[in-house]
Design an enzyme around this catalytic site. Structure first.
Site, PDB file in Angstrom:
ATOM      1  N   ASP A   9      42.685  36.091  54.020  1.00  0.00           N
ATOM      2  CA  ASP A   9      42.207  36.291  55.385  1.00  0.00           C
ATOM      3  C   ASP A   9      41.244  37.451  55.542  1.00  0.00           C
ATOM      4  O   ASP A   9      41.101  38.007  56.624  1.00  0.00           O
ATOM      5  CB  ASP A   9      43.423  36.503  56.299  1.00  0.00           C
ATOM      6  CG  ASP A   9      44.398  37.518  55.713  1.00  0.00           C
ATOM      7  OD1 ASP A   9      43.960  38.347  54.901  1.00  0.00           O
ATOM      8  OD2 ASP A   9      45.597  37.475  56.059  1.00  0.00           O
ATOM      9  N   HIS A  22      44.540  54.312  49.736  1.00  0.00           N
ATOM     10  CA  HIS A  22      43.440  53.337  49.786  1.00  0.00           C
ATOM     11  C   HIS A  22      42.118  54.096  49.882  1.00  0.00           C
ATOM     12  O   HIS A  22      42.048  55.126  50.566  1.00  0.00           O
ATOM     13  CB  HIS A  22      43.658  52.466  51.035  1.00  0.00           C
ATOM     14  CG  HIS A  22      42.821  51.235  51.053  1.00  0.00           C
ATOM     15  ND1 HIS A  22      41.507  51.237  51.450  1.00  0.00           N
ATOM     16  CD2 HIS A  22      43.113  49.955  50.743  1.00  0.00           C
ATOM     17  CE1 HIS A  22      41.029  50.011  51.375  1.00  0.00           C
ATOM     18  NE2 HIS A  22      41.987  49.205  50.946  1.00  0.00           N
ATOM     19  N   ARG A  36      43.771  48.195  59.536  1.00  0.00           N
ATOM     20  CA  ARG A  36      42.978  48.729  60.652  1.00  0.00           C
ATOM     21  C   ARG A  36      43.836  48.950  61.892  1.00  0.00           C
ATOM     22  O   ARG A  36      43.686  49.929  62.595  1.00  0.00           O
ATOM     23  CB  ARG A  36      41.835  47.758  60.993  1.00  0.00           C
ATOM     24  CG  ARG A  36      40.710  47.863  60.006  1.00  0.00           C
ATOM     25  CD  ARG A  36      39.745  46.699  60.077  1.00  0.00           C
ATOM     26  NE  ARG A  36      38.929  46.721  58.872  1.00  0.00           N
ATOM     27  CZ  ARG A  36      37.655  47.073  58.825  1.00  0.00           C
ATOM     28  NH1 ARG A  36      37.014  47.387  59.923  1.00  0.00           N
ATOM     29  NH2 ARG A  36      37.007  47.083  57.691  1.00  0.00           N
ATOM     30  N   GLU A  46      42.518  39.882  60.499  1.00  0.00           N
ATOM     31  CA  GLU A  46      42.944  38.855  59.539  1.00  0.00           C
ATOM     32  C   GLU A  46      43.525  37.595  60.189  1.00  0.00           C
ATOM     33  O   GLU A  46      43.323  36.485  59.701  1.00  0.00           O
ATOM     34  CB  GLU A  46      43.951  39.441  58.544  1.00  0.00           C
ATOM     35  CG  GLU A  46      43.351  40.453  57.561  1.00  0.00           C
ATOM     36  CD  GLU A  46      43.198  41.859  58.124  1.00  0.00           C
ATOM     37  OE1 GLU A  46      43.567  42.079  59.300  1.00  0.00           O
ATOM     38  OE2 GLU A  46      42.702  42.741  57.401  1.00  0.00           O
ATOM     39  N   HIS A  97      46.965  50.823  54.853  1.00  0.00           N
ATOM     40  CA  HIS A  97      45.508  50.689  54.983  1.00  0.00           C
ATOM     41  C   HIS A  97      45.054  49.878  56.189  1.00  0.00           C
ATOM     42  O   HIS A  97      43.881  49.842  56.504  1.00  0.00           O
ATOM     43  CB  HIS A  97      44.927  50.033  53.725  1.00  0.00           C
ATOM     44  CG  HIS A  97      45.272  48.574  53.595  1.00  0.00           C
ATOM     45  ND1 HIS A  97      44.536  47.584  54.213  1.00  0.00           N
ATOM     46  CD2 HIS A  97      46.266  47.937  52.955  1.00  0.00           C
ATOM     47  CE1 HIS A  97      45.076  46.406  53.936  1.00  0.00           C
ATOM     48  NE2 HIS A  97      46.136  46.588  53.176  1.00  0.00           N
ATOM     49  N   GLU A 151      46.540  30.443  49.920  1.00  0.00           N
ATOM     50  CA  GLU A 151      47.389  31.236  50.837  1.00  0.00           C
ATOM     51  C   GLU A 151      47.067  30.859  52.292  1.00  0.00           C
ATOM     52  O   GLU A 151      46.782  31.705  53.141  1.00  0.00           O
ATOM     53  CB  GLU A 151      47.226  32.748  50.620  1.00  0.00           C
ATOM     54  CG  GLU A 151      48.361  33.579  51.208  1.00  0.00           C
ATOM     55  CD  GLU A 151      48.141  35.080  51.058  1.00  0.00           C
ATOM     56  OE1 GLU A 151      47.347  35.647  51.805  1.00  0.00           O
ATOM     57  OE2 GLU A 151      48.773  35.670  50.163  1.00  0.00           O
TER      58      GLU A 151
END
Ligand code: UD1
Ligand code: UDP
Length: 385
Positions: free
Chosen positions: A96, A245, A215, A132, A213, A118
């Protein structure tokens, strides 16, 4: 001979697609072309080096701090010409990320079939994870073959009206990758234990791994995570290892909050095989990562998911994974109760097949062969140019 173009953007895509690339390369019916978009650079190169995949095309999409608009524009402009040049029968995208979405979009614009690896993960909230959840829904509208990791993911696709014959439960390729890597580590244990010179600090201590990590975690989420880690770090019997990250915002925030705190080791991202070596030593994982939730389930390591919602609901159902949707004091109490258990969980177990049994890559390749035939017979299945 069928030509397959595999698009890889970020670290988890490299990890979850190398088993498919290996399986395609082992099959005489396929020519496999690999394109890295450069959304992530060092982290993808490290994985591909380790697994022996040399990209045929290496694009250069990464820019520090670029907006999602710019990333999307750059990716579609870069990927389109590669698809034109390769002229594949199928384009494979995974998960994604924005690279996966743009890869699918560019293929769709050329009426080339998309295989989504996936497929079907959903939280039902387009802002969690962001962007995502929207990316994977948009990929689903364009894909001709949906490789769902679990029955639950397949149900999600059915409930959105995706044709039954286009949905297949394959398991998650993350398990193939983990099994493959564990075998390499067993053959050469030294590679696993060279954890950047910090492993002497593990002796006799509980090991907690933290990663973060996403957002949507920025701001309040990250402040709470820093607070929890600071409190766990007061336990002298525990060592927190936190691979940061490379996102500059993530690095700056956690370095300022946790740099110099006793019992916390902030390190650069570990090469994939070393990270798996570290997971196998750990007692508890705190993460907002998707892939790490799946790996932890396979290794049967207790996991606190640093998010309000997760699409990996199978882990929650077993009780091994818990969401951080509680008050900080309750979260801290839950963590202490895991860490106070006897050290039995120190050696990771193997065998939870919640997300896959290690055969997903081969399964997907078989589907590509079969679907190719089906599509030839049923020309209405997908428009051909
Ligand atoms: C991206 C994906 C996310 C995925 C995650 C896996 C999007 C919008 N986000 O998030 O879905 O879960 O990757 O890690 O697709 N950087 C480097 N070197 C690297 C990688 C990153 O320096 O090898 C830095 C760059 O400054 C880059 C930044 O990290 O701009 C952030 O990377 P980005 O791909 O924008 O987003 P992620 O948060 O990593
Ligand atoms: N990982 C790694 N090195 C690290 C941390 C994680 O190789 O220092 C691997 C981990 O094994 C997992 C993947 O990176 O397979 C998860 O990537 P990430 O958390 O960046 O993305 P997500 O899974 O959330 O999309």
């Amino acid at each position: 001979m069928k030509k397959i173009l595999v698009i890889i953007g970020t670290r988890p895509e490299a990890i979850k697609l190398f088993p498919v690339v290996h399986a395609l390369r082992d099959h005489p019916e396929f020519e496999c072309v690999v394109c890295t978009t450069g959304q992530h650079r060092e982290m993808v190169d490290e994985v591909l080096d380790f697994v022996g995949v040399v990209p045929d095309y290496r694009l250069d999409a990464m820019r520090a701090g670029q907006s999602l608009d710019k990333l999307t524009a750059r990716l579609t402009t870069l990927i389109g010409p590669v698809i034109d040049k390769v002229a594949p029968d199928w384009v494979i995208v995974q998960g994604d990320t924005t690279s996966a979405f743009c890869g699918a979009l560019s293929a769709y614009y050329r009426r080339i079939r998309v295989c989504h690896v996936e497929a079907g993960l959903r939280t039902g909230d387009i802002y969690g994870p962001w962007p995502e959840e929207a990316n994977r829904k948009m990929i689903a509208t364009m894909a001709a073959l949906h490789c769902a990791p679990t029955e639950g993911a397949a149900d999600n696709l059915r409930s959105e009206g995706v044709a039954q014959e286009a949905i297949h439960v394959t398991g998650n390729t993350v398990v193939d990758a983990l099994i493959w890597t564990r075998r390499r580590l067993e053959e050469n244990p030294a590679t696993a234990s060279e954890l950047l010179g910090i492993n002497h600090r593990f002796t006799g201590r509980k090991v907690v791994i933290a990663t973060c990590h996403r957002r949507e975690t920025r701001g309040r989420g990250m402040r709470e995570i820093a607070e929890i880690l600071t409190r766990i770090a007061q336990r002298s019997d525990t060592l927190i290892v936190f691979p940061l990250h490379p996102d500059p915002g993530v690095q700056a925030f956690f370095s300022s909050r946790l740099g110099g705190v006793d019992n916390v080791v902030l390190i650069k991202p570990l090469p994939y095989h070393r990270f798996i070596g570290l997971l196998m030593l750990s007692n508890l994982i705190l993460t907002d990562s998707g892939g790490i939730q799946e790996e932890a389930a396979f290794l049967e390591i207790p996991t606190l998911v640093l998010r309000q919602k997760t699409e990996r609901v199978e882990g929650l159902r077993t009780g091994l994974a818990k969401l951080m949707d509680m008050q900080l004091d309750d979260t801290f109490a839950a963590i202490n109760s895991i860490l106070d258990q006897k050290v039995e969980s120190e050696a990771a177990n193997f065998g939870s097949t919640l997300y896959g049994d290690g055969s997903a890559g081969k399964h997907i390749v078989k589907l590509l062969l079969e679907c190719h035939e089906v599509i030839r017979v049923k020309s209405s299945f997908i428009p051909t140019p």
